[in-house]
Motif scaffolding. Structure first.
Motif, mmCIF file in Angstrom:
data_model
loop_
_atom_site.group_PDB
_atom_site.id
_atom_site.type_symbol
_atom_site.label_atom_id
_atom_site.label_comp_id
_atom_site.label_asym_id
_atom_site.label_seq_id
_atom_site.Cartn_x
_atom_site.Cartn_y
_atom_site.Cartn_z
ATOM 1 N N ILE A 57 0.576 -0.925 0.142
ATOM 2 C CA ILE A 57 -0.166 0.154 -0.097
ATOM 3 C C ILE A 57 0.798 1.383 -0.176
ATOM 4 O O ILE A 57 1.400 1.736 1.029
ATOM 5 N N VAL A 90 -6.403 6.915 0.030
ATOM 6 C CA VAL A 90 -6.763 5.407 0.517
ATOM 7 C C VAL A 90 -8.021 4.713 -1.314
ATOM 8 O O VAL A 90 -9.041 6.092 -1.287
ATOM 9 N N PRO A 96 -10.403 4.172 -3.243
ATOM 10 C CA PRO A 96 -11.734 3.442 -2.641
ATOM 11 C C PRO A 96 -11.569 1.567 -3.583
ATOM 12 O O PRO A 96 -13.040 1.667 -3.789
ATOM 13 N N PHE A 119 -9.698 -0.475 -3.139
ATOM 14 C CA PHE A 119 -8.849 -1.343 -3.276
ATOM 15 C C PHE A 119 -9.624 -1.969 -2.164
ATOM 16 O O PHE A 119 -9.682 -3.791 -2.655
ATOM 17 N N GLY A 120 -10.589 -1.556 -1.459
ATOM 18 C CA GLY A 120 -11.368 -2.819 -1.003
ATOM 19 C C GLY A 120 -12.001 -3.982 -1.497
ATOM 20 O O GLY A 120 -11.559 -5.251 -1.401
ATOM 21 N N ASP A 121 -12.595 -3.504 -2.545
ATOM 22 C CA ASP A 121 -13.343 -4.333 -4.008
ATOM 23 C C ASP A 121 -12.500 -5.167 -4.474
ATOM 24 O O ASP A 121 -12.612 -6.823 -4.548
ATOM 25 N N VAL A 179 -9.439 -6.359 -3.504
ATOM 26 C CA VAL A 179 -8.423 -7.275 -2.475
ATOM 27 C C VAL A 179 -10.184 -8.034 -2.209
ATOM 28 O O VAL A 179 -9.601 -9.276 -1.492
ATOM 29 N N ALA A 180 -11.169 -7.846 -1.917
ATOM 30 C CA ALA A 180 -11.929 -9.263 -2.097
ATOM 31 C C ALA A 180 -12.069 -10.161 -2.612
ATOM 32 O O ALA A 180 -12.007 -11.105 -2.341
ATOM 33 N N ALA A 193 -8.318 -11.849 -2.432
ATOM 34 C CA ALA A 193 -9.146 -13.111 -1.069
ATOM 35 C C ALA A 193 -9.514 -14.399 -1.296
ATOM 36 O O ALA A 193 -9.063 -15.026 -0.501
ATOM 37 N N ARG A 194 -10.680 -13.652 -1.613
ATOM 38 C CA ARG A 194 -11.337 -15.185 -2.109
ATOM 39 C C ARG A 194 -10.752 -16.206 -2.949
ATOM 40 O O ARG A 194 -10.423 -16.893 -2.555
ATOM 41 N N SER A 232 -19.394 -2.403 -4.546
ATOM 42 C CA SER A 232 -19.858 -3.173 -4.236
ATOM 43 C C SER A 232 -21.171 -2.473 -3.008
ATOM 44 O O SER A 232 -22.307 -2.721 -2.706
ATOM 45 N N TYR A 233 -20.633 -1.251 -2.442
ATOM 46 C CA TYR A 233 -21.588 -0.287 -1.309
ATOM 47 C C TYR A 233 -21.885 0.501 -2.379
ATOM 48 O O TYR A 233 -22.343 2.189 -1.930
ATOM 49 N N LEU A 234 -21.783 0.861 -3.992
ATOM 50 C CA LEU A 234 -21.949 2.084 -4.595
ATOM 51 C C LEU A 234 -22.336 1.266 -6.147
ATOM 52 O O LEU A 234 -21.721 1.854 -6.849
ATOM 53 N N ARG A 278 -13.950 -6.071 -8.433
ATOM 54 C CA ARG A 278 -13.820 -7.261 -7.766
ATOM 55 C C ARG A 278 -13.117 -8.566 -8.290
ATOM 56 O O ARG A 278 -12.549 -9.238 -8.443
#
Lengths: 343, 343
Positions: free
Chosen positions: B65, B74, B76, B78-80, B82-83, B86-87, B281-283, B300
């Motif tokens: 990072i 950061v 935005p 990033f989270g998706d 990574v998710a 990660a899976r 996912s959140y947007l 993702r």
DNA sequence: CTCAGTTTTCAAAGCGCTTTGAATGACGGG
DNA sequence: CCCGTCATTCAAAGCGCTTTGAAAACTGAG
């Protein structure tokens, strides 16, 4: 380049080289400097796995991402929290590990991480009410910290949390003081502890003002933009729609704003909105004047604090439990105003 | 519970137990079952560090990072991303490690990770034009994959990318077909490779239609909500404001929408907007009908693909270079319409 | 019953580091 | 000149696993 090679180059034993690099006192200063110079020159980096095996510490902190089977939601605050934590970890020589686990295997995943010796501690994010994982980790007697708290869990544990109840209490009072009587709450999933606390604050403020809570004005679900929009649209259809809305996240608040715009209503005049603002880096609440009146608390800072506390815990496992309650500030922006007269 | 203890309980050698658990053929099936049962019963988990030390593999993928010293942003997405990754990692038995590095030390950090034996491969996110890190990693001859590409880097390397140029080309053409002539571009930082490619697509479409690009209509910066708002406000002040705006992210597009609302303009009628939608996912871009007309590509999914490709690379370091170009879809929503007549 | 061949199991070495306990060398007082 | 003391350095054991090379146990053909 490993320790053996480096020590051969230097004509020293591995012991001495290792001690020189790790700052042990029983090494001649001249030798130490010679060793350090050679290490730098040859770009020697001790193998983390070997080091970990020898010391029994992994110098890694674990985070488990619950990739919910039901809702594929990645928490939008995740990135900022992690960025805050990562910075602190780095400063203390820790790495950060992520493991994916579906809802059914989260517990096993935590257990695994420690039994495999993969991590020295974990961060537990997004605790629910009666969060079982806290008990599991407590029983395992491993270092961990909770970002948030869990109502119903009696065992003591380390946590960092925002004062969700007090901030929503204050926000609701603020709206009441502005003359609002029909105040809605668009909350997160109610099995999440933070959502429950926010609702408590909201309800307490209503009660103080002798206002009766109305189920139709209290919504809860995962906090997406679409959700905020949907619930707001829905409530605006009511016979007596709310004049103010509390929203548990900026993202959802953006959805609420969209709904108001579509309905031809002006936010702050026709309907007041207060959002909870996690102070996300990519979603600042306006430039100078905040767009939304908001209860604000930096989740990035929470990440830094959590990391610091966890590292302390790892260093001193027997210290008394530490907790940290962050008070959110109530920043006044353009999304709130006096209740409109509607007769 | 470690291997030694387990093997003593079973009255077998460590060798046999290890082999039984790792599926080697030279173990009697009856023995294997007995071993597996005992392992489950006693909750035996092989120590990852010891295993890693013995095998020379860490079963960890690294992500760095870049906690930019200048802008504390950061990403935005990033989270998706990574998710998604990660899976895939989890499914293949890999863990995921994050390391924080400021801009000046990113290169050293990558080098460190490998030399310490902390990771088996890394994901390089957010490549810039002439991305130096790609050359560094190539020279180090380590497994890595780039999410994105880098114009100006000639060495071959594995990557997954969205066809940024083609998607912005198509989006711009779409606006031109609707009669728009003054089309603005609110882009990401132009040293980012994706931003450069999007601009190329945009410029090519303008050129095809004999439209002259105007510097005043091309903006670039870090893609926050505030930035989208600011640039849109600014452009609406122009003598001849744009009738359509391309925006490089949903977050910024939300800022653009806010600007339009404040100016009393209706999106899709007065000003058309097309956003790039990473399908976060959140947007989500609306429920059934998309809010924004958008070029959509799931970040993702890109994460999943990147992880898969990286693991392949680790398994077969000598395979020819693999690349994967994802085509974004152009979804038509309510934010675009024919160019208004303004005389 | 023997022996080559096969299956199954094992002891021991090795991965790269830290750490214990011992050895070496230098030094100064007696 | 000897010896105890202190400062340095070292060899070797150990962390928990995999893997090599060898041994043991079993098999079936002769």
């Amino acid at each position: 380049m490993n320790l053996k090679q480096l020590s051969e180059i230097l004509g020293l034993s591995q012991t001495t080289v290792s001690r020189a690099l790790n700052g042990y006192p029983e090494v001649n200063e001249a030798t130490r400097e010679r060793v350090q110079a050679a290490a730098t020159k040859h770009g020697y980096r001790p193998n983390s796995r070997a080091k970990g095996l020898a010391t029994g510490r992994s110098m890694v902190i674990g985070h488990v991402i619950p990739s919910s089977s039901q809702h594929e939601m990645v928490n939008p605050i995740f990135g900022d929290f992690v960025a805050g934590a990562a910075r602190t970890y780095g400063a203390h020589g820790y790495d950060m590990m992520f493991t994916n686990a579906d809802d059914t295997s989260i517990e096993r995943t935590y257990r695994d991480l420690f039994q495999r010796g993969a991590v020295d501690g974990v961060v537990l994010q997004g605790p629910k009410v009666n969060e079982h994982r806290i008990e599991v980790l407590t029983r395992m007697a491993v270092p961990f910290i909770v970002h948030g708290r869990s109502t119903g869990i009696e065992v003591p544990y380390d946590w960092v949390d925002v004062n969700n109840k007090s901030s929503f209490l204050r926000a609701t009072r603020f709206l009441i003081d502005l003359g609002h009587k029909r105040i809605a709450l668009i909350n997160g999933l109610e099995d999440m502890d933070f959502a429950q606390r926010r609702r408590e604050g909201y309800l307490q403020a209503l009660q103080e003002a002798d206002l009766t809570p109305e189920p139709a004005l209290m919504r809860s679900a995962e906090m997406t933009e679409v959700y905020g929009h949907h619930e707001a649209c829905d409530m605006l259809q009511l016979d007596t729609p709310p004049t103010a809305i509390l929203v548990s996240s900026m993202i959802s608040a953006i959805g609420v704003r969209r709904a108001l715009n579509e309905a031809g209503l002006k936010m702050g005049r026709d309907v007041s909105v207060i959002a909870h603002d996690d102070d996300l880096s990519y979603l600042k609440n306006g430039q100078d004047v905040p767009i939304f009146t908001a209860t604000r608390s930096s989740v990035r800072q929470a990440g830094e604090i959590a990391a610091e506390m966890l590292i302390d815990r790892i260093k001193s496992p027997d210290d008394p439990v530490k907790t940290r309650l962050l008070e959110a500030e109530l920043v006044v922006g353009g999304s709130t105003g006096p209740a409109p007269d509607r007769f």
